[in-house]
Scaffold this motif. Structure first.
Motif, PDB file in Angstrom:
ATOM      1  N   LEU A 104       0.832  -1.194   0.000  1.00  4.39           N
ATOM      2  CA  LEU A 104       0.000   0.000   0.000  1.00  4.39           C
ATOM      3  C   LEU A 104       0.866   1.243   0.000  1.00  4.39           C
ATOM      4  CD1 LEU A 104      -2.586  -1.038   2.729  1.00  4.39           C
ATOM      5  CD2 LEU A 104      -2.696  -1.414   0.274  1.00  4.39           C
ATOM      6  N   TRP A 109      -2.941   8.996   2.197  1.00  2.00           N
ATOM      7  CA  TRP A 109      -4.241   8.462   1.811  1.00  2.00           C
ATOM      8  C   TRP A 109      -5.075   8.191   3.055  1.00  2.00           C
ATOM      9  CZ3 TRP A 109      -5.812   3.562   3.334  1.00  2.00           C
ATOM     10  CH2 TRP A 109      -4.813   2.744   3.878  1.00  2.00           C
ATOM     11  N   THR A 111      -8.470   6.464   2.365  1.00  2.00           N
ATOM     12  CA  THR A 111      -9.320   5.359   1.960  1.00  2.00           C
ATOM     13  C   THR A 111      -8.765   4.742   0.679  1.00  2.00           C
ATOM     14  OG1 THR A 111     -11.260   6.485   2.869  1.00  2.00           O
ATOM     15  CG2 THR A 111     -11.685   4.708   1.319  1.00  2.00           C
ATOM     16  N   LEU A 112      -8.705   3.411   0.659  1.00  2.00           N
ATOM     17  CA  LEU A 112      -8.253   2.687  -0.531  1.00  2.00           C
ATOM     18  C   LEU A 112      -9.247   1.594  -0.862  1.00  2.00           C
ATOM     19  CD1 LEU A 112      -4.462   1.993   0.120  1.00  2.00           C
ATOM     20  CD2 LEU A 112      -5.428   3.559  -1.560  1.00  2.00           C
ATOM     21  N   GLU A 113      -9.476   1.400  -2.156  1.00  2.00           N
ATOM     22  CA  GLU A 113     -10.262   0.251  -2.582  1.00  2.00           C
ATOM     23  C   GLU A 113      -9.280  -0.832  -3.004  1.00  2.00           C
ATOM     24  OE1 GLU A 113     -13.921  -1.064  -5.470  1.00  2.00           O
ATOM     25  OE2 GLU A 113     -13.673   1.038  -4.895  1.00  2.00           O
ATOM     26  N   LEU A 114      -9.350  -1.976  -2.316  1.00  2.00           N
ATOM     27  CA  LEU A 114      -8.437  -3.086  -2.585  1.00  2.00           C
ATOM     28  C   LEU A 114      -8.934  -3.904  -3.769  1.00  2.00           C
ATOM     29  CD1 LEU A 114      -8.072  -4.210   1.135  1.00  2.00           C
ATOM     30  CD2 LEU A 114      -6.454  -2.819  -0.182  1.00  2.00           C
ATOM     31  N   TYR A 165      -6.480   0.497  10.894  1.00  2.00           N
ATOM     32  CA  TYR A 165      -7.397   0.605   9.760  1.00  2.00           C
ATOM     33  C   TYR A 165      -8.728  -0.054  10.097  1.00  2.00           C
ATOM     34  CZ  TYR A 165      -2.862   1.188   7.458  1.00  2.00           C
ATOM     35  OH  TYR A 165      -1.606   1.600   7.120  1.00  2.00           O
ATOM     36  N   ARG A 173      -9.731   1.712   5.297  1.00  2.00           N
ATOM     37  CA  ARG A 173      -9.744   3.120   5.692  1.00  2.00           C
ATOM     38  C   ARG A 173      -8.787   3.335   6.866  1.00  2.00           C
ATOM     39  NH1 ARG A 173     -14.725   3.667   5.442  1.00  2.00           N
ATOM     40  NH2 ARG A 173     -14.801   4.989   3.653  1.00  2.00           N
TER      41      ARG A 173
END
Length: 184
Positions: A104, A109, A111-114, A165, A173
């Motif tokens: 990552l 950042w 929020t990330l969409e995996l 997270y 998140r």
């Protein structure tokens, strides 16, 4: 959460010599293996039926180390150890590690969409463990309904921060950044 007073074991102490180099992941894994084999130390950890307990240990060459007790059904939540490498090993019981295989971004950042396929699950019964590199995102769980687990952990450099997270489906998140003063 019950926290016993730190009491490093003199038999596990390691001094830092001026010529000492930083411990590698392999060094940390070797340390947690040897420490987990110390039956007297493992048996000395006070266990709480409601929350995790821990005792700080002296790790090799300036590393940070912990002996941790896990009541049934407890876990860490998703987190990473920032710039530290580490290792942990189950000394008794069984732990499960859920981790992400994707690297990552380290900062900047929220929020990330995996993507699909980034999840890995490892069952770690007594005597099993693993080492990990920088920014390794994982959660560790005692999924037993009736048995405590105990593990040994080591990190180098000593943990500068832990990022926590939340995860809903494929969305990760960043919720909180903890510093050593938050847990010591």
């Amino acid at each position: 959460m019950s926290v016993p007073s730190p009491s490093p074991s003199p038999s596990l102490s390691s001094s830092v010599s001026p010529a000492a180099s930083a411990p590698t992941q392999a060094d940390l894994l070797d340390f947690v293996r040897r420490t987990a084999a110390d039956a007297e130390l493992i048996a000395s950890l006070p266990l709480d039926p409601e929350g995790r307990t821990w005792v700080r240990l002296r790790g090799p060459d300036g590393s940070e180390a912990w002996l941790i007790g896990w009541p049934p059904g407890t876990g860490t939540g998703w987190h990473d150890h920032a710039d530290s490498v580490g290792a942990f090993l189950t000394a008794s019981g069984e732990l499960t590690e859920n981790s992400l295989t994707a690297r990552l971004p380290t900062d900047g950042w929220k929020t990330l969409e995996l993507t699909e396929g980034v999840d890995r699950v490892r069952r770690l019964p007594a005597g099993q463990g693993r080492a990990f590199g920088h920014h390794h995102v994982h959660e560790v769980l005692n999924e037993s309904h009736d048995r405590h687990a105990i593990s040994v952990h080591a990190y180098y450099p000593p943990l500068p921060r832990i990022r926590r997270y939340s995860r809903t489906g494929q969305v990760l998140r960043l919720e909180q950044v903890e510093r050593p003063e938050d847990w010591q």
